[in-house]
Motif scaffolding. Structure first.
Motif, PDB file in Angstrom:
ATOM      1  N   GLY A  26      -2.337   0.215   6.946  1.00 43.49           N
ATOM      2  CA  GLY A  26      -1.626   1.217   6.301  1.00 43.49           C
ATOM      3  C   GLY A  26      -2.213   1.924   5.362  1.00 43.49           C
ATOM      4  N   VAL A  27      -2.799   1.332   3.658  1.00 44.68           N
ATOM      5  CA  VAL A  27      -2.687   2.649   3.324  1.00 44.68           C
ATOM      6  C   VAL A  27      -3.436   3.461   3.454  1.00 44.68           C
ATOM      7  N   TRP A  30      -1.621   6.297   5.763  1.00 52.21           N
ATOM      8  CA  TRP A  30      -0.856   6.441   4.514  1.00 52.21           C
ATOM      9  C   TRP A  30      -1.677   7.894   3.740  1.00 52.21           C
ATOM     10  N   GLU A  31      -2.629   7.359   3.429  1.00 57.05           N
ATOM     11  CA  GLU A  31      -3.613   8.567   2.606  1.00 57.05           C
ATOM     12  C   GLU A  31      -3.947   9.640   2.917  1.00 57.05           C
TER      13      GLU A  31
END
Lengths: 112, 879
Positions: A26-27, A30-31
């Protein structure tokens, strides 16, 4: 031609995932998304899209190990499925076709 | 989810607690972990970049974005939980299997509930009927009857009779308060003839606004049909019986033998639950005045009350205001002398006629409404009794079903599913019971209408009715099912399956309490029934002051009046009758009272008013009254034309010790009292007999009373009577009534209450017995092994019977103790309404207690003896 329906955002998410060198979760996605597109995106939108793509079968996911910075929670790693890759390729092919169909000089006129 | 606390111990900065909680609560469990992990990771990064406060703010903000349906409880499990609707089928299937497997249990359950529901529904229909009384009339809320209070003999009495000038006076002086004022006659039966076709129908004379005020639904003609004095309006059914399929409008017919009238209107028959239900013919008031010329030539038109007045208040006027404004309408027209009665006119609104029809000492004391309440409460209670059975049986069976619950839980049922299952079962039973109840109601309505003197119909086409039924099913299913659902589903699977499960020592207490409630209600009803019956018998056995056997009452026709003596002589000669006489009031009623009496030593301010009947000489001999003092009327004394015979109540009222020979002035004319006779019960057998007088006057006898020869059969005598009647009055149907029948009808209202409460008592007992029958059978089953062991060890059948019935008998005794004061309180209250009443004697309570106990023992004995007789080899062999 059997069509695969992908929204624009879904497509971008898929592409970002495909472009990720490491295991993507996820992270990271997202980034990357924010970097690549230059838009500001909420994490919840990313999650919703990832899950939805998984439900549609374009992605598969796997739970990884827990780390302390995540409060003991495991990461969910996403990977492109064969269906996902095929969808991206089909979209690319279609776009290519359309690009080639554009008459010479037209794009410049519109572009300026 | 914070599964492992040590991970987030102090050194870590923490995201806002509320946000985490929200996320926990909101996000589907299979998504929670990685999602929260991501959030946490971002949070920690942001803390180093922008500081804790900002990071926390961002975290909260991010969490709020997850509050969308997408994240909320969306499951993509491989094994999805079956949805409730899918399971419903399964629940129903199991419920049906359970019901068919235990047929006795199901029959008791469904039957008991159905009876309870049917009773509640019947009572509901009855209450609805009572409350919708007179609502057929569109102006229902604005119509009133003009009534009067008068103070006579020291008491305020309320009456509906008014002078004939009341209507015109109200219109003239208080017209702005009213839309319509209608003077009317008393309803009476009239013979209508078309050619040779005679029918006798109940009719009334109205002033022209009558039909409009009542809002009749006209089939033909208009509301203006009563303008011409020689006109008549017929109800549809009367029109049909007179003219068949011909158009009745404009046709002429004869009323009695005198008047030719023209049909000017046909209206829809009035429904049964209106005050005018019997009236099927309406004639103009002007015709009544033509028929009764004395009204116009009266010297004191305000002095006599002999007709009715109805009014509809104007739209902008409140009924109460109009009522206060008209209060002196009569008093203003009276001389000082006549004003002693303190006449007060008032309006009695139509919506109160049925339920609040009683007045006592000038106050409205209710009336039928008390029975509406009483039966309403009984209905609710009977329904509650039925629900109690359901709950009791279900909990009694709980031990049997405990194992099922345990297995279901062990296999993976969650509690909500068990609750649902039990509710499904309860709703299935309630629904089946409802169907049976509707059937029962349809079946019972005709006899119920008979007993209650109603024409209630099942409200098929009323959406409100079905709505109430639905609510009814909903609530009953919920109430009846709640206890088993929540109680049974709470069992711990482990203890149940290990066999260590025991229903606690106190588990039976609520069940026992419910049995006590049931029997309390039943016993109160039994006591009530006995007391109502006693009260009726008490009044029936009251001395009536005359001999009612073989007495026949007939109306007097003009032809008879003219040839009264000849008619009498001919009847006596034919040997059909013992004696006959005429009078202004029949034996079983008071048709007129008079004031204007005076005697030596009377308080000049006291207004007095007595029933005063004109009679012919043979009256006393005919009815067989008992002369206590003095003598009867006799043709041998010419002075008897100005003589009074008084009753014993009158003797008490007058200040004379020996009234015989004393002078009583009536309208300033002296009358001698020649005799005192026993009190004749003319009015309600529940109230004291009024002081009354009798005098000789052959001018206005409206009733004939005939004593048939005792030696002959009544039917023979009646046949002779009719033959001779025909000779004198060929055109009028011969209508007679036996006095004892007329007298018997005075008890109708009380007998109706008695019969209904007896039925309800029987039903309540029935339902209660069903309940304990079911419980006894389960207890016997539960204790089969114990009984077997006791038997092997030498207990006799008697011992075992005692063991099993003792508990129930005790509960019923407790119910008796509770029921006694309740019944005593309410019945004393009810009896207060009657002046002539029984005292409640102690043995009534004993009889009710013994009865209830006996029925209980009978019910329980079947099961306990069956269990006691069982061969112990069988019950013990299984282990």
């Amino acid at each position: 031609m059997k069509r695969t329906f992908l929204g624009e955002f879904e497509e971008v998410v898929l592409l970002v995932l495909a472009a990720c060198a490491d295991d993507a979760y996820g992270v990271v996605i997202w980034e990357q998304l924010q970097q690549q597109t230059g838009r500001s995106i909420t994490i919840s939108a990313v999650h919703a899209t990832l899950y939805r793509l998984e439900e549609k079968g374009y992605l598969s996911s796997q739970l990884g190990g827990a780390t302390s910075e995540r409060g003991g929670r495991r990461k969910r790693f996403f990977a492109l499925t064969a269906l996902g890759s095929k969808a991206l390729l089909e979209i690319q092919a279609m776009r290519q076709q359309l690009w080639e169909a554009i008459p010479n000089g037209k794009l410049q006129l519109i572009g300026q | 989810m914070l599964t492992n606390k040590e991970w987030i111990e102090p050194p870590m900065p923490r995201p806002p607690h509320w946000a985490d909680r929200l996320l926990d609560r909101f996000v589907a469990p299979h998504r929670r972990e990685d999602l929260q992990g991501d959030l946490q990771e971002i949070f920690l990064k942001r803390v180093t970049q922008v500081g804790l406060t900002q990071a926390r703010r961002e975290y909260g903000w991010a969490v709020l974005h997850y509050l969308t349906p997408f994240f909320y409880k969306r499951q993509t499990n491989k094994y999805p939980n079956p949805s409730t609707t899918d399971m419903l089928q399964n629940y129903l299937k199991i419920a049906i299997r359970n019901l068919t497997k235990n047929q006795v249990y199901s029959a008791i359950n469904i039957g008991g509930l159905a009876v309870g529901m049917a009773v509640a529904m019947l009572i509901g229909l009855w209450v609805y009927d009572e409350f919708s009384f007179n609502q057929y009339h569109p102006n229902y809320d604005r119509i009133a009857q003009v009534m009067q209070h008068a103070t006579s003999n020291g008491k305020v009495e309320s009456q509906v009779a008014n002078p004939a000038v009341m209507g015109p006076e109200l219109r003239a002086k208080y017209g702005s308060n009213f839309k319509y004022v209608v003077q009317a006659s008393w309803p009476g039966s009239y013979v209508l003839s078309v050619g040779d076709n005679h029918v006798s129908k109940e009719g009334i004379y109205f002033e022209p606004d009558g039909p409009a005020m009542l809002g009749l639904r006209m089939r033909q003609g208009t509301y203006a049909g009563l303008k011409d004095p020689y006109s008549i309006m017929l109800s549809e059914s009367v029109a049909k019986s007179l003219f068949g399929n011909q158009n009745p409008m404009g046709k002429t017919l004869k009323v009695g033998r005198k008047y030719e009238v023209k049909v000017t209107g046909v209206y829809e028959d009035l429904p049964y639950n209106t005050s005018f239900r019997k009236v099927s013919v309406i004639m103009p008031w002007a015709l009544w005045l033509i028929d009764n010329p004395w009204v116009k030539t009266m010297k004191k038109p305000w002095g006599s009350n002999f007709s009715q007045t109805y009014a509809q208040v104007a739209d902008h006027v409140a009924m109460e205001d109009a009522s206060t404004r008209i209060k002196n309408v009569k008093l203003d027209n009276l001389s000082k002398e006549e004003a002693r009665y303190k006449w007060v006119a008032f309006l009695h609104p139509m919506r109160k006629w049925e339920l609040y029809g009683e007045f006592k000492n000038g106050m409205n004391t209710g009336g039928q409404i008390k029975y509406v309440w009483m039966f309403g409460i009984i209905g609710v209670f009977v329904l509650i009794l039925a629900c109690i059975n359901f709950m009791n049986l279900a909990t009694a069976r709980s031990e049997k079903r405990a194992k099922e619950v345990g297995i279901r839980k062990a296999v993976g049922s969650v509690r909500s599913q068990l609750v649902n299952q039990f509710f499904a079962e309860s709703y299935l039973v309630v629904f089946l019971a409802f169907l049976v109840a509707v059937l029962l109601v349809l079946l019972l309505l005709p006899p119920f209408n008979e007993v209650a003197d109603k024409k209630i119909e099942f409200l098929w086409n009323k959406p409100q009715f079905w709505f109430i039924c639905l609510a009814f099913i909903g609530i009953t299913g919920l109430v009846a099912g709640s206890y088993p659902a929540f109680y049974l589903s709470s069992f711990q699977p482990l203890s149940v399956l290990k066999g260590t499960f025991r229903v606690g020592k106190w588990a039976a207490v609520p069940r026992q309490a419910l049995v006590v409630v049931q029997f309390t209600v039943s016993i109160v009803l039994i006591i009530g029934t006995i007391v109502v019956y006693q009260q009726i018998q008490h009044a029936k056995n009251r001395p009536i002051g005359y001999n009612r056997n073989g007495l026949v009452n007939l109306g007097v026709e003009k032809e008879i009046k003219e040839h009264f003596e000849a008619f009498r002589a001919e009847l006596k000669e034919a040997g059909a009758i013992e004696e006959m006489a005429a009078s202004s009031s029949p034996l079983t009623g008071v048709w007129n009272t008079n004031g204007g009496f005076d005697w030596a030593g009377k308080d000049p301010n006291l207004g007095v008013d007595f029933p005063n009947s004109n009679v012919t000489y043979e009256w006393g001999k005919t009815v067989g009254w008992k002369v206590k003092e003095g003598r009867d009327f006799s043709r041998e004394f010419a002075t008897d034309s100005s003589a009074f015979i008084i009753n014993e109540a009158m003797k008490q009222f007058l200040p004379f010790k020996n009234p015989v020979g004393k002078i009583l002035k009536w309208e300033n004319k002296p009358y001698t009292i020649i005799g005192v006779v026993s009190d004749i019960m003319a009015e309600s057998p529940f109230y004291p007999v009024r002081p009354s007088l009798y005098h000789i006057d052959s001018d206005t006898p409206w009733n004939m009373t005939i004593r048939l020869k005792a030696a002959k059969s009544p039917s023979q005598s009646i046949a002779v009577l009719e033959q001779i009647w025909r000779k004198y009055v060929p055109n009028v149907p011969f209508q007679y009534e036996f006095v004892d029948q007329q007298y018997g009808s005075k008890f109708k209202a009380e007998e109706r209450i008695g019969t209904l409460s007896a039925y309800f008592a029987v039903l309540a007992i029935f339902i209660s017995c069903l309940g304990i029958f079911g419980m006894a059978s389960f207890i016997a089953e539960q204790r089969t092994k114990e009984i077997g062991i006791r038997k092997v060890l030498g207990a006799s059948v008697m011992n075992l019977w005692q063991l099993l019935t003792k508990d129930f008998a005790l509960l019923v005794l407790v119910a008796c103790v509770i029921a006694t004061p309740i019944a005593y309180y309410y019945l004393t209250d009810w009896l207060k309404g009657y002046d002539y009443r029984v005292d409640i004697s102690w043995w009534v309570f004993v009889v009710a207690a013994i009865g209830a106990l006996g029925i209980t023992l009978l019910t329980v004995s079947y099961q306990s003896i069956k269990a006691a007789l069982l061969n112990p080899v069988r019950s013990l062999r299984s282990e």
